[in-house]
Motif scaffolding. Sequence first.
Motif, mmCIF file in Angstrom:
data_model
loop_
_atom_site.group_PDB
_atom_site.id
_atom_site.type_symbol
_atom_site.label_atom_id
_atom_site.label_comp_id
_atom_site.label_asym_id
_atom_site.label_seq_id
_atom_site.Cartn_x
_atom_site.Cartn_y
_atom_site.Cartn_z
ATOM 1 N N UNK A 123 1.031 -1.128 0.045
ATOM 2 C CA UNK A 123 -0.046 0.046 -0.003
ATOM 3 C C UNK A 123 0.890 1.029 -0.129
ATOM 4 N N UNK A 124 2.134 1.094 0.699
ATOM 5 C CA UNK A 124 3.052 2.253 0.783
ATOM 6 C C UNK A 124 3.347 2.723 -0.654
ATOM 7 N N UNK A 125 3.479 1.489 -1.384
ATOM 8 C CA UNK A 125 4.094 1.710 -2.864
ATOM 9 C C UNK A 125 2.954 2.502 -3.816
ATOM 10 N N UNK A 126 1.796 1.967 -3.499
ATOM 11 C CA UNK A 126 0.684 2.576 -4.298
ATOM 12 C C UNK A 126 0.297 4.078 -3.948
ATOM 13 N N UNK A 127 0.748 4.469 -2.568
ATOM 14 C CA UNK A 127 0.624 5.882 -2.070
ATOM 15 C C UNK A 127 1.710 6.586 -2.864
ATOM 16 N N UNK A 128 3.074 5.910 -2.899
ATOM 17 C CA UNK A 128 4.098 6.684 -3.636
ATOM 18 C C UNK A 128 3.589 7.004 -5.083
ATOM 19 N N UNK A 129 3.011 5.865 -5.755
ATOM 20 C CA UNK A 129 2.619 6.066 -7.197
ATOM 21 C C UNK A 129 1.586 7.127 -7.334
ATOM 22 N N UNK A 130 0.773 7.162 -6.337
ATOM 23 C CA UNK A 130 -0.245 8.147 -6.666
ATOM 24 C C UNK A 130 0.195 9.671 -6.532
ATOM 25 N N UNK A 135 7.086 3.392 -8.209
ATOM 26 C CA UNK A 135 7.424 2.847 -7.109
ATOM 27 C C UNK A 135 7.897 1.443 -7.365
ATOM 28 N N UNK A 136 8.640 0.961 -6.545
ATOM 29 C CA UNK A 136 9.057 -0.443 -6.818
ATOM 30 C C UNK A 136 9.321 -1.051 -5.302
ATOM 31 N N UNK A 137 8.834 -2.146 -4.976
ATOM 32 C CA UNK A 137 8.817 -2.677 -3.761
ATOM 33 C C UNK A 137 9.259 -4.269 -3.651
ATOM 34 N N UNK A 138 10.685 -4.550 -3.837
ATOM 35 C CA UNK A 138 10.999 -5.713 -3.881
ATOM 36 C C UNK A 138 10.674 -6.726 -2.583
ATOM 37 N N UNK A 139 10.690 -7.901 -2.845
ATOM 38 C CA UNK A 139 10.275 -8.894 -1.633
ATOM 39 C C UNK A 139 11.462 -9.725 -1.367
#
Length: 304
Positions: A123-130, A135-139
Motif C-alpha cells: 500500500x505504501x508503494x501505491x501511495x508513492x505512485x499516487x 514505485x518498486x517494492x522488492x520482496x
Amino acid sequence: MSLIQKEVKYSPPREIPQEAFDWYDEYAHGLIDRREFMLRLSSLVAVGFSMTALTSALMPNYALAEQVSFNDPAIKASYAKFSSPKGSGEGQGYLVVPRELEGSAPVVLVVHENRGLNPYIKDVARRVAAKGFIAFAPDALYPLGGYPGNDDEGRAMQKSMERSKIEEDFLAAADFLKSHQLSNGKLGAVGFCFGGYIVNMLAATIPDKLDAGVPFYGTPAAPALRKNVKGPLLLQFAGLDKRVNATWPDYEEELKAIGADYTAHVYEGVNHGFHNDSTGRYSEKEAELAWQRSIEFFNRHLKG
C-alpha cells in the motif's frame, strides 16, 4: 406501572501500557521469542487486560492497511523480476506506475520491514505512485517463495536468509529501478525498520546513485561504510523507540563530520512503527506529517 431506570456507566477501553509495545518491539526484532513475549503479555492479563485486546493492539491487521486500492484508477500495479547476480540470482518486486504517465518519471524504491513484502508495504508503494512517482517494492523473501501471508512466518523466513545476499538484492533492485525504461534517472528510497536500515545502507554504498533517501526508524549502515554518505537524507525517528534512537547520536556525529546533507525529525510520544496503519502503534497525526515531509522531500530532490 413504574419504570425503573438503571444508570449504565461507559467504561472506555484501558490504554495499553507502554511496556507491551516495548515487548512487541523486542519480539518483532528477535530479541525475545514468541513464548517469552506471550508470557510477558500474560502478566498484564493478570492485572485486568484481556489477551484479545493486547494482541489486537499489537499485531497487524492488514485489512486496515489500504489507503490506496490496487484498483485505484490513478495507478497501475504489477510484478517485475530483476537480475541479482551477487545476491539471490533473481529478485521480484511490486511495481506501481502512475496510469496517466507521459514519458518518464522519478523512481522510488520502497523497502519492507524484517518480514517480507506484506500488504502495508504494498500500500505504501501505491501511495508513492499516487503522488506521481514510479514505485518498486522488492520482496526479500522471493527466493523462498515470497511473503507467506503472515508476519510470524515471514520474519522467520527472512531471519533464515543470508543478510549479505539480501543487501545485494536491494542494491540490484536499486540499479534495476534507476535504469528502468520509464525512469527519469532520479532514484529515491523509503524504508521502514529493516527497510530504514537498507536505505541507510544504500546511502553509504551507492551515494552517487541514490538521489534522496528516507529511512523511517532505521539503524545506520556498517561503521566502515558511513564515511561514504553524501545524502540528501530525511531521517524519521519515533520518540519512544529506545533501541533505534540509541544508534542516532553517533551516526549524526559521523554525518556532521563528513558534511553529509541530512535532516532528522523525532516524533515525540510515538512508538517504532508509528507509520504502520495496520497496528496499534500507528499514530495518525505523526504518520501523516512524516509522510507529507517525505513526499515533499522526494518532490524537491527527484522532480526538481
